[in-house]
Write an enzyme that holds these catalytic residues in place. Structure first.
Site, PDB file in Angstrom:
ATOM      1  CB  VAL A   1     -92.967 -18.910 -24.503  1.00 17.06           C
ATOM      2  CG1 VAL A   1     -93.345 -19.020 -23.023  1.00 17.06           C
ATOM      3  CG2 VAL A   1     -92.103 -17.675 -24.743  1.00 17.06           C
ATOM      4  CB  CYS A   2     -95.269 -22.779 -23.170  1.00 17.35           C
ATOM      5  SG  CYS A   2     -96.385 -23.963 -22.394  1.00 17.35           S
ATOM      6  CG  ASN A   3     -97.525 -26.075 -25.880  1.00 18.69           C
ATOM      7  OD1 ASN A   3     -97.747 -24.974 -26.380  1.00 18.69           O
ATOM      8  ND2 ASN A   3     -98.418 -26.720 -25.148  1.00 18.69           N
TER       9      ASN A   3
ATOM     10  CB  ALA B   1     -89.611 -24.382 -19.147  1.00 19.45           C
TER      11      ALA B   1
END
Length: 218
Positions: A101-103, A151
């Site tokens: 998730v995310c970075n 993202a």
């Protein structure tokens, strides 16, 4: 199914808790919080903690691995920790799905799992993701084989719902979405760089790049 959510100091809470709420709602899914060392895990907000019930040494396999993200520059710690990267590689060998998730996708990239692959991340981390040999895409959820990347932050909920649909069927996933009353109606339509005013996007890009240059203070 056994779902393992990896924690580390400086993590973004929703990156972990969003998928957790989805998976924990599904009968038959066992969700575990795992970190290098068990115990309290500090958040990037500096307000509160998550708790890792198990350490890396106690977990050697999983059906689903979730690697959450964080505010920059906190991702540098797990990305440069050999024990963490080796554990991710070990668990990945056993998983049906390896996700981020995310970075958190930066951490998967550092572990060598996204070389030459298409993946997503928080939009502010695309340059770093690209420098690691991964091809960034603006899609909200991206599947490359058994690796699924989401993202920024809130997209972890979408990713988890998609995995539930693949594993348990769309009706189960739809029921989970309804139980969670996940029906986003944000007050402003600026939730992606494509929708936000260009000056706002550029201002935040500069801020995130400056943060990423710093060293973590956890």
């Amino acid at each position: 199914m056994k779902v393992v959510i990896m924690l580390y100091d400086g993590i973004t809470a929703l990156d972990a808790i969003g998928p957790y709420e989805v998976f924990a709602t599904v009968e038959g899914m066992q969700v575990e919080f795992v970190a290098k060392n068990k115990g309290l895990i500090t958040l990037d907000s500096k307000m509160g903690y998550l708790h890792a019930d198990l350490s890396f040494s106690e977990v050697s396999s999983a059906d689903i691995l979730v690697v959450p993200g964080c505010r920059p520059p906190n991702f540098k710690v797990p990305m440069n920790d050999e024990e963490t990267l080796q554990w991710i590689q070990q668990i990945h060998e056993t998983t049906k799905w390896t996700t981020s998730v995310c970075n958190g996708s930066l951490i998967l990239s550092a572990a060598g799992l996204l070389k030459g692959a298409k993946a997503t991340s928080h939009w502010g981390s695309f340059d770093i993701l690209s420098s690691l040999g991964t091809m960034p895409t603006e899609e909200r959820v991206v599947r490359q084989g058994k690796i699924v990347t989401a993202a920024g932050v809130s997209s972890g909920i979408d990713m988890a719902l998609q995995l539930v649909a693949w594993e348990c069927g769309e009706d189960i996933s739809k029921s989970v979405q309804l139980l969670l009353e996940y029906d986003p109606m944000p007050p402003f339509d600026v939730g992606s760089p494509k929708k936000a005013p260009a000056p706002m996007v550029e201002q935040l890009k500069v801020m995130l790049k400056e943060l990423a240059k710093q060293e973590p203070h956890l």
